[in-house]
Design a protein around this motif. Sequence first.
Motif, PDB file in Angstrom:
ATOM      1  N   ARG A 102       0.838  -1.211   0.000  1.00 17.37           N
ATOM      2  CA  ARG A 102       0.000   0.000   0.000  1.00 17.37           C
ATOM      3  C   ARG A 102       0.865   1.250   0.000  1.00 17.37           C
ATOM      4  N   ARG A 103       1.892   1.248   0.832  1.00 16.67           N
ATOM      5  CA  ARG A 103       2.770   2.418   0.906  1.00 16.67           C
ATOM      6  C   ARG A 103       3.440   2.680  -0.433  1.00 16.67           C
ATOM      7  N   THR A 104       3.943   1.625  -1.065  1.00 15.08           N
ATOM      8  CA  THR A 104       4.655   1.781  -2.332  1.00 15.08           C
ATOM      9  C   THR A 104       3.718   2.248  -3.442  1.00 15.08           C
ATOM     10  N   ALA A 105       2.506   1.705  -3.481  1.00 10.18           N
ATOM     11  CA  ALA A 105       1.535   2.125  -4.498  1.00 10.18           C
ATOM     12  C   ALA A 105       1.203   3.610  -4.337  1.00 10.18           C
ATOM     13  N   GLU A 106       1.045   4.053  -3.096  1.00  9.19           N
ATOM     14  CA  GLU A 106       0.726   5.460  -2.849  1.00  9.19           C
ATOM     15  C   GLU A 106       1.892   6.367  -3.212  1.00  9.19           C
ATOM     16  N   GLN A 107       3.114   5.929  -2.922  1.00  9.27           N
ATOM     17  CA  GLN A 107       4.286   6.764  -3.188  1.00  9.27           C
ATOM     18  C   GLN A 107       4.621   6.851  -4.671  1.00  9.27           C
ATOM     19  N   THR A 108       4.422   5.770  -5.407  1.00 11.83           N
ATOM     20  CA  THR A 108       4.828   5.734  -6.812  1.00 11.83           C
ATOM     21  C   THR A 108       3.695   5.993  -7.787  1.00 11.83           C
ATOM     22  N   GLY A 109       2.439   5.765  -7.374  1.00 13.66           N
ATOM     23  CA  GLY A 109       1.323   5.872  -8.296  1.00 13.66           C
ATOM     24  C   GLY A 109       1.268   4.718  -9.275  1.00 13.66           C
ATOM     25  N   LEU A 110       2.011   3.649  -8.971  1.00 15.01           N
ATOM     26  CA  LEU A 110       2.044   2.467  -9.833  1.00 15.01           C
ATOM     27  C   LEU A 110       1.346   1.304  -9.141  1.00 15.01           C
ATOM     28  N   THR A 111       1.053   0.270  -9.900  1.00 15.64           N
ATOM     29  CA  THR A 111       0.403  -0.911  -9.348  1.00 15.64           C
ATOM     30  C   THR A 111       1.435  -1.808  -8.681  1.00 15.64           C
ATOM     31  N   SER A 230       4.362  -2.016 -11.347  1.00 18.63           N
ATOM     32  CA  SER A 230       4.094  -2.066 -12.785  1.00 18.63           C
ATOM     33  C   SER A 230       3.299  -0.846 -13.201  1.00 18.63           C
ATOM     34  N   GLY A 231       3.484  -0.457 -14.466  1.00 20.21           N
ATOM     35  CA  GLY A 231       2.710   0.661 -14.986  1.00 20.21           C
ATOM     36  C   GLY A 231       2.915   0.826 -16.462  1.00 20.21           C
ATOM     37  N   LEU A 232       2.117   1.698 -17.056  1.00 19.44           N
ATOM     38  CA  LEU A 232       2.291   2.007 -18.470  1.00 19.44           C
ATOM     39  C   LEU A 232       3.692   2.548 -18.708  1.00 19.44           C
ATOM     40  N   ALA A 233       4.293   2.131 -19.801  1.00 16.56           N
ATOM     41  CA  ALA A 233       5.656   2.573 -20.100  1.00 16.56           C
ATOM     42  C   ALA A 233       5.744   4.095 -20.146  1.00 16.56           C
ATOM     43  N   SER A 234       4.669   4.759 -20.537  1.00 17.23           N
ATOM     44  CA  SER A 234       4.678   6.223 -20.596  1.00 17.23           C
ATOM     45  C   SER A 234       4.746   6.853 -19.200  1.00 17.23           C
ATOM     46  N   ARG A 235       4.241   6.127 -18.186  1.00 16.58           N
ATOM     47  CA  ARG A 235       4.260   6.631 -16.819  1.00 16.58           C
ATOM     48  C   ARG A 235       5.416   6.024 -16.016  1.00 16.58           C
ATOM     49  N   PHE A 236       6.048   5.027 -16.584  1.00 20.62           N
ATOM     50  CA  PHE A 236       7.162   4.332 -15.935  1.00 20.62           C
ATOM     51  C   PHE A 236       8.297   4.237 -16.966  1.00 20.62           C
ATOM     52  N   PRO A 237       8.912   5.376 -17.286  1.00 19.31           N
ATOM     53  CA  PRO A 237       9.934   5.402 -18.334  1.00 19.31           C
ATOM     54  C   PRO A 237      11.191   4.630 -17.956  1.00 19.31           C
ATOM     55  N   ALA A 238      11.933   4.204 -18.969  1.00 16.49           N
ATOM     56  CA  ALA A 238      13.161   3.445 -18.734  1.00 16.49           C
ATOM     57  C   ALA A 238      14.134   4.222 -17.855  1.00 16.49           C
ATOM     58  N   ALA A 239      14.120   5.539 -17.975  1.00 15.96           N
ATOM     59  CA  ALA A 239      15.042   6.370 -17.187  1.00 15.96           C
ATOM     60  C   ALA A 239      14.758   6.292 -15.691  1.00 15.96           C
ATOM     61  N   ALA A 240      13.549   5.889 -15.328  1.00 17.30           N
ATOM     62  CA  ALA A 240      13.186   5.826 -13.912  1.00 17.30           C
ATOM     63  C   ALA A 240      13.418   4.452 -13.305  1.00 17.30           C
ATOM     64  N   VAL A 241      13.807   3.484 -14.121  1.00 19.85           N
ATOM     65  CA  VAL A 241      13.919   2.107 -13.653  1.00 19.85           C
ATOM     66  C   VAL A 241      14.948   1.958 -12.535  1.00 19.85           C
ATOM     67  N   ARG A 242      16.107   2.583 -12.677  1.00 17.01           N
ATOM     68  CA  ARG A 242      17.152   2.397 -11.668  1.00 17.01           C
ATOM     69  C   ARG A 242      16.718   2.917 -10.305  1.00 17.01           C
ATOM     70  N   GLU A 243      16.150   4.121 -10.270  1.00 17.40           N
ATOM     71  CA  GLU A 243      15.739   4.688  -8.989  1.00 17.40           C
ATOM     72  C   GLU A 243      14.591   3.892  -8.380  1.00 17.40           C
ATOM     73  N   LEU A 244      13.582   3.584  -9.183  1.00 20.83           N
ATOM     74  CA  LEU A 244      12.451   2.829  -8.664  1.00 20.83           C
ATOM     75  C   LEU A 244      12.847   1.396  -8.322  1.00 20.83           C
ATOM     76  N   GLY A 245      13.776   0.851  -9.093  1.00 26.39           N
ATOM     77  CA  GLY A 245      14.248  -0.502  -8.801  1.00 26.39           C
ATOM     78  C   GLY A 245      14.908  -0.591  -7.437  1.00 26.39           C
ATOM     79  N   ALA A 246      15.708   0.420  -7.107  1.00 22.81           N
ATOM     80  CA  ALA A 246      16.357   0.440  -5.787  1.00 22.81           C
ATOM     81  C   ALA A 246      15.313   0.503  -4.678  1.00 22.81           C
TER      82      ALA A 246
END
Length: 278
Positions: A102-111, A230-246
Motif C-alpha cells: 500500500r505504501r509503495t503504491a501510494e508513493q509511486t502511483g504504480l500498481t 508495474s505501470g504504463l511505459a509512458s508513466r514508468f519510463p526506462a530512465a526511472a527504472v534504476r531509482e524505482l528498482g532500488a
Amino acid sequence: MTAPHDVPARNAALSLRRGLRLLDIVADRTRTGETSVSLGTLAAELGTSKSTVLRLTAPMVETDLLRRTADAGFTLGLGALLLGQSYLEGIDLRAAAAPFLRRTAEQTGLTCHLVVPDGTDIVYVDKVETRGTVRMGSRIGNRLPMRNTASGKAIVAFGDPDLLGRVLAQPVHALTVHTITDDVRWRHEVDRTRGRGYGIDDRENEPDIRCVAAPVLDHTNQVVGAMSISGLASRFPAAAVRELGAGVVRTAQEISVALGSSSAQLALHRTAPSRSAR
C-alpha cells in the motif's frame, strides 16, 4: 489501601516482567556475538541481586528457554528457538506484505503486486492500486510463466539454483516484440538481475507495460515470492527504472525482515543512511 491478596499477584507480575526483561538481555547480547551472559551482568542489567537472578532463571532453565553454560553463564535454550520458530512459521506472507504494498503504491502511483512461485510459474496473491493508478488486467489468482515476468526473473536469480534450468526447459512464446525468446540472452538477463538486485520486464509480457520486481525471503532466507511495481511505459519510463528498482529492492527487504529474514536485515543495515546523512 492494597488488599493483602493483591500483594502476591503484584509480586508475580513484577517477577514476570523481570523474567521477560532477562530473556531480552540474553537475546540482545547473543545477537551481538556473546556466547554467554554472566550472572553478574544479568544482575547489573536488571538492577537486582544475583540470588534474585538465579530465582528468575530457574524455571526458564527447567523449560529450556535458557541454558547454563560451562562458565556458569546463560544463553538461550532450545525452547526459545522453538517458540521463535513457531511464531515465524505462523506469519502470513500476504498479511506481512500488505502495508508495504500500500505504501509503495501510494508513493509511486504504480500498481504493486505480490507473487509466489509455483513450479515454473508465478501466481499473483495480492495487488494494490491507488485512485490514480492506471487499471491493469492482472488479477489475484492469475498465473504467468516466470520466463515473461520481472518477478519470475527475480525469483530465478535468487532462488533455487536448479530453477533456471527448469524455466529454460519450458516452451517460450513471444507475447510481444520485446519478449526474450533466446535462452542465452535470458540467462544473461538473470545474471544482471542478480547483480543489481531486481528483475525488469521491459514490455515483454504486455506491449505497453514496464515492471520491476525484487525477491522476498522468509525466516530461513529462502525465496518465497517477489514484490513488483508495474505501470504504463509512458508513466514508468526506462530512465526511472534504476531509482524505482532500488526502492523496490528495499521494500522487498523490509517485507523479508517482517518474515524474519536475517540476511535481509543485514542488507538493510548496510544500506541505511548514517546519522550525519539524515
